[in-house]
Design a protein around this motif. Sequence first.
Motif, PDB file in Angstrom:
ATOM      1  N   TYR A 423       0.866  -1.192   0.000  1.00 14.07           N
ATOM      2  CA  TYR A 423       0.000   0.000   0.000  1.00 14.07           C
ATOM      3  C   TYR A 423       0.898   1.236   0.000  1.00 14.07           C
ATOM      4  O   TYR A 423       0.572   2.256   0.561  1.00 14.07           O
ATOM      5  N   ASP A 434      -0.224  -0.398  -8.819  1.00 15.86           N
ATOM      6  CA  ASP A 434      -0.757  -1.601  -8.162  1.00 15.86           C
ATOM      7  C   ASP A 434      -1.114  -1.331  -6.703  1.00 15.86           C
ATOM      8  O   ASP A 434      -0.662  -2.034  -5.805  1.00 15.86           O
ATOM      9  N   LEU A 436      -2.730  -1.435  -3.213  1.00 14.96           N
ATOM     10  CA  LEU A 436      -3.359  -2.495  -2.403  1.00 14.96           C
ATOM     11  C   LEU A 436      -3.225  -3.876  -3.034  1.00 14.96           C
ATOM     12  O   LEU A 436      -4.095  -4.730  -2.873  1.00 14.96           O
ATOM     13  N   SER A 437      -2.139  -4.100  -3.748  1.00 16.13           N
ATOM     14  CA  SER A 437      -1.922  -5.440  -4.301  1.00 16.13           C
ATOM     15  C   SER A 437      -1.095  -6.264  -3.321  1.00 16.13           C
ATOM     16  O   SER A 437      -0.598  -5.751  -2.322  1.00 16.13           O
ATOM     17  N   TYR A 438      -0.969  -7.533  -3.610  1.00 16.97           N
ATOM     18  CA  TYR A 438      -0.224  -8.406  -2.700  1.00 16.97           C
ATOM     19  C   TYR A 438       0.416  -9.523  -3.490  1.00 16.97           C
ATOM     20  O   TYR A 438       0.089  -9.774  -4.649  1.00 16.97           O
ATOM     21  N   THR A 478      -2.045  -2.144 -13.927  1.00 14.42           N
ATOM     22  CA  THR A 478      -2.756  -2.687 -12.763  1.00 14.42           C
ATOM     23  C   THR A 478      -3.189  -4.128 -12.964  1.00 14.42           C
ATOM     24  O   THR A 478      -3.063  -4.956 -12.045  1.00 14.42           O
ATOM     25  N   THR A 483      -4.777  -6.999  -7.629  1.00 15.54           N
ATOM     26  CA  THR A 483      -5.631  -5.976  -7.028  1.00 15.54           C
ATOM     27  C   THR A 483      -6.781  -5.694  -7.980  1.00 15.54           C
ATOM     28  O   THR A 483      -6.916  -6.383  -8.990  1.00 15.54           O
ATOM     29  N   ARG A 534      -8.783  -2.479   1.542  1.00 13.41           N
ATOM     30  CA  ARG A 534      -8.484  -3.909   1.584  1.00 13.41           C
ATOM     31  C   ARG A 534      -7.931  -4.299   2.960  1.00 13.41           C
ATOM     32  O   ARG A 534      -7.076  -3.602   3.509  1.00 13.41           O
ATOM     33  N   ASP A 551      -9.047 -12.455   2.663  1.00 11.86           N
ATOM     34  CA  ASP A 551      -8.851 -11.250   1.859  1.00 11.86           C
ATOM     35  C   ASP A 551     -10.195 -10.549   1.683  1.00 11.86           C
ATOM     36  O   ASP A 551     -11.145 -11.144   1.177  1.00 11.86           O
ATOM     37  N   MET A 553     -11.664  -7.125   0.036  1.00  9.87           N
ATOM     38  CA  MET A 553     -11.424  -5.911  -0.754  1.00  9.87           C
ATOM     39  C   MET A 553     -12.772  -5.203  -0.953  1.00  9.87           C
ATOM     40  O   MET A 553     -13.623  -5.672  -1.690  1.00  9.87           O
TER      41      MET A 553
END
Lengths: 752, 752
Positions: A423, A434, A436-438, A478, A483, A534, A551, A553
């Motif tokens: 984040y 990207d 809030l991606s993981y 993205t 995300t 998220r 998870d 979101m």
Amino acid sequence: MNYQKALLFVLLIAFSCAKQEKVMVSDSENQHPKLILTAKGVKDIRAQLGTIPIFDNSLLKVKEEVDAEIALGIETPIPKDYSGGYTHSRHKQNWFVLQKAGVLYQILDDEKYAKYVKDMLMQYEEMYKTLPLHPKTRSYARGKLFWQCLNDANWLVYVSQAYDCIYNYLSEGERNKLETNLFKPFADHISVDSPQFYQRVHNHSTWGNAAVGMIGLVMDDEELIQRALYGIKGKEMDKTAKDDDGGFINKSGKAGFLANIEEPFSPDGYYNEGPYYQRYAMYPFLVFAEGLQNVKPELKIFEYKEGVLLKSINALLNLSDADGDFFPLNDGQKGMSYYNSALVTAVDVSYHYGNQDPGLLSIASKQNSVLLDDSGLAVALGIREGKTKSFEKKSINLSDGPEGKQGGVGILRNEDIELVFKYASQGSSHGHYDKLSYSLYENGEEVIQDYGLARFVNIEQKGGGNYLKENKTWAKQTIAHNTVTQNETSHYKGKYEIGSQNHPDLHYFSSDNKEVQIVSSKVRNTYSGTDLHRTMAIINDVDLEKPFVLDIMRVTSDKKNQYDFPFYYFGQVLDANFEYKTTSTLKPLGKKNGYEHLFLEASAKADDKNSKFSWFNNNKFYTITSVTDKKDELLFTRIGANDPEFNLRRDPALIVRRNNVKNTTFVSTIESHGSYSPVTESALNAKSSIAEVKVILDNKDYTAIMIANVKGNTKLFITANSDALKETKHNLKLNGKNYSWMGSYYYKQTNK
Amino acid sequence: MNYQKALLFVLLIAFSCAKQEKVMVSDSENQHPKLILTAKGVKDIRAQLGTIPIFDNSLLKVKEEVDAEIALGIETPIPKDYSGGYTHSRHKQNWFVLQKAGVLYQILDDEKYAKYVKDMLMQYEEMYKTLPLHPKTRSYARGKLFWQCLNDANWLVYVSQAYDCIYNYLSEGERNKLETNLFKPFADHISVDSPQFYQRVHNHSTWGNAAVGMIGLVMDDEELIQRALYGIKGKEMDKTAKDDDGGFINKSGKAGFLANIEEPFSPDGYYNEGPYYQRYAMYPFLVFAEGLQNVKPELKIFEYKEGVLLKSINALLNLSDADGDFFPLNDGQKGMSYYNSALVTAVDVSYHYGNQDPGLLSIASKQNSVLLDDSGLAVALGIREGKTKSFEKKSINLSDGPEGKQGGVGILRNEDIELVFKYASQGSSHGHYDKLSYSLYENGEEVIQDYGLARFVNIEQKGGGNYLKENKTWAKQTIAHNTVTQNETSHYKGKYEIGSQNHPDLHYFSSDNKEVQIVSSKVRNTYSGTDLHRTMAIINDVDLEKPFVLDIMRVTSDKKNQYDFPFYYFGQVLDANFEYKTTSTLKPLGKKNGYEHLFLEASAKADDKNSKFSWFNNNKFYTITSVTDKKDELLFTRIGANDPEFNLRRDPALIVRRNNVKNTTFVSTIESHGSYSPVTESALNAKSSIAEVKVILDNKDYTAIMIANVKGNTKLFITANSDALKETKHNLKLNGKNYSWMGSYYYKQTNK
């Protein structure tokens, strides 16, 4: 081993014959070496030599390498090639060998090394004084020895150390010649003559600053030292100019080494471009800091910004997986790890100049190498004295931004499961869109991957080893990340100008409860009018074999949109509870923003409650259980469309597509379960243990999720969406039952 | 380790308290145990216990496992599931535990193990006497405990050993009960009641024969022993009937254990279905042979067919790569290796009953396990006495066919490069249509792969763990292999009837010259009117970094055809010297014979001399240089089209397509070169060292190839296509120069 031992023997004999009286320790600032190796350090090293195995072995390896190079003879070809080509590789090799030969001269007191350094420097001097700009024109800042100033700066950072080591070996006339014709103009070319490279806050500039500063320290040239610390005096840059990567050259107007510490590092030591570039930038930060600490201790460089340089080493080590590989956030090439030599520097410097953390000694032992200087000696002595402890990586939250207020990276760890939640802010020109991606790891293996970059660093056949165009068209987009993509458009419209002015904010991070590691973050304006929130947790539940990922979101928007929510898994499809149809002809999923690079392999209507998908990779089983309704689509995709030079990996994804809704919440669990042995051919725990995932409540204040497992037990998870302070008390009535708790979230088994 | 040591201590205490006088050694045939463990063996083992680490540890592991099972209690559920399901797994687990508990009873003399075996056998007796056929109907020969007779036979092979171990512990009444209600009817069900399973030459039948024979040996039932050795007396089978896999049930009319040794093994010990199935079949062959040797030594079973059983173990070990993984010829699942427990049996039996090859001890050490019987004791003693040597794998040619006259498999090895050349016969129902195909390995990693099978053994979600339909439509088809496909049709029209009546023949095999390992084979009638002749060599040339592959595939036909010649490489495309065009929509390459499973990703017109293609995998570089002309097409394909359940891996290939020619020769080199480190980001020797490959001469007598390397040196290779005898003298004029040599081929550097 015998060969090594024999060499060591020869080495020690050679050393014992050396004229020890040559070493004189004095406090005089003009005593050399003084930059990285110090005269006192040399004395201490000589006294311990032969009794410090990791140091002795490192020395032996360096000696073998340098002796082999000396045997080959000196080559300083006229610069011609890009990275990967001969002249590039040769000059690069030279800078390493020069630095090492200098060190050998000091430690072994053997003049052949000093002569080698001197001879090569004289060849460079002869060439450099008439050398034009490098003939290759692709860089925004061309060097002379190399196609880009960056590599010239690399050269000088190393070579200034070599010069320091043989400083006293040279006559004053020789020094004058080198300084006048080589070092001074070299430092000028990469600074005053290339301000677009030097006068900015960027990892390139850090190398430039360090190079100028280090040669300045050796030459005792205060003007160069000041230029290194504070930038080119009086130089104003065009604030709208951009570099090759699309980043602003100097929007803030800041420059110099101290600004380069100030800006990119958060107070937690997170480097805003991510660990791959931090690793690259680390060496000049630390080696110049060492030099400053040795020559100008009054500057207290390691205490600068509350000790951020040493903190950044701890952050960097924590940004690696179980195998020591760095998480490939932003433009990171996979496989880069704490085995890189820059990390040997980092670990040794951190140990020596920090608080002698015994955990660092275990990493040094794995690296099986130390610096041949005062800090390497300290590490070698620590290991010899049995102080080593293992370096424990726990869940950690690293803030981003100069003041730690521009989001961050949360790493959740529970047993072998590791989740990297990004984040962070844009991450300079190497940032990806990207928010809030993981990515998800199990014991060092990728489970849900971050693609990383589209580049084959230093492999000449692939675009000269440089960034490929797919880095922009795919890797940064993205949809290439785990995300939400709205309406097939990247976050911030994929525009650096917008991305660099926005960032997510931490909602909460909690690792106090061993069984529930959790991070939550919100971001506005990734799309105009749309907010994302998220919450990701790794939960170690008694009813499941391994910790699982939960998870949540939440997407809230002021209009109806299409949302795509991918899982970039690896491996082979095993099973699904929905009927998918493969297509006999594969077409790209879209036309732009990365969608043009995805082939659609199959699609399905989602299940009305939970869509379950299992796959198989590295002899382990994985299952996603995602809350869906029958209007949702499920897309099986594979990377590789519109890829005319096969620059992309053919990796798969499952995408949940939700169309024509304003607000929605993607809720999923990800389990790793069981194992398969191809030797015994037995499959253990091959099926998911989660029977159902259900959203019980979802509003601006709370999201409550019920997770039922196959043993018939039901668990409830509630996260506070508005007030998530630790000390806040919550009361909530759900299905007629009252739940009260204090803090950000609630998780408890509800029946057993 | 402490826990293990504590356990060992307890174990030895327990043992020293055991009543040793119970063990009586006698030559009487009715002394038990006698089958695998012998009374004398038990005495010897007890005498050495505690001094033979690998045996002691193996015993400890077995004890832990059995004690845990005893603690869990006995479960003999009513049969219900296919492989992977609960009842299947439980009964499978039971057979292993019974056998182990029996051994523990003998070695440790602890009655709890005998009681456990007895109690479970009595539960089986109670269930079996009224047990109908297994409810699942998919097998051509349904079992009772399991869905297929095969697994029932597995059960009896193990359980007869358990029965032997507790034979004397039981009363005569108990033995009668078990033999009358369980063992005899069990043996009858898998033999006289299931002749389609039992009465044939097939690995299934070997299990059946061994099962019947072993229980016969324990029960001293001569009729069962004869049925095991020679098949069901007087039973004639329908010679046209087929099994589930499409193989003939019994075309030859042969049956019984001796026929099963006779038919599938060549004199060199190659098993006609390939190593994966040999490994599976090995256990019953060897364990029944051990039993026969112990109970009926006059049969001299280990000398049968010139000692083929022991030779087959050597062949099998040689059919593994550097990591011990078996080459996945025919229907072989990748990852199966000599770590499989059947190979522990094989290695121990081979050592004990063979000539005590000290190389076998190194494999036993890697396996870190021995059999708990006389042969395991011999290995443990050998290791303890320091006799271990490493097991050296060299190039080896293994003939196929009962008399060694139906082709074979040639394995070429040179440094880390390993080439498996398959010119074997059909390989029974598990055979693939891949005459003269090959796969290439480097230090245990696949470079040019054989796809293996389309099956996820024992993974229930994938078709119950059984063969998937893509095994027939893809994995068995010629285009799935690295050989020539003519007119998009598989060899022998993909028909077992034709395939099983034809086979290639060895032209020559030569491994005398350390630097040139070579194999050559011809086959007629893979396509009516078309002959294939392939010569493959690994050449270690002083001018190249590593040994390279030279591949010459001569095709002669009576009409014009299209020939496809694939390279199933792994990894990412780096570079090519031809202009390829990717397609934005992927379509299947064809409609049938495996082509329907290939997507066409890109195509190109070939270069007029050499088409060069480089790729990157596992941090190494590879290059193919193939002689082409501009009429040739080059196709980049990827597996996965028409794969509605994602059963196939998405692996790539480069296919050379040559159309509208009668006779042609595909000549290629394959180089592995250099390396890449993602940690140092340096690429070494990333480019091919071969400048040109040229066909100088190609006729029915000779093919001569010129290979020029980037150092400017030229090498000449000539292979004799007609008379390739070792002692034949050849004289050949090429480009005005005379070449004379003796033997199958010529290779010499022509200038330097």
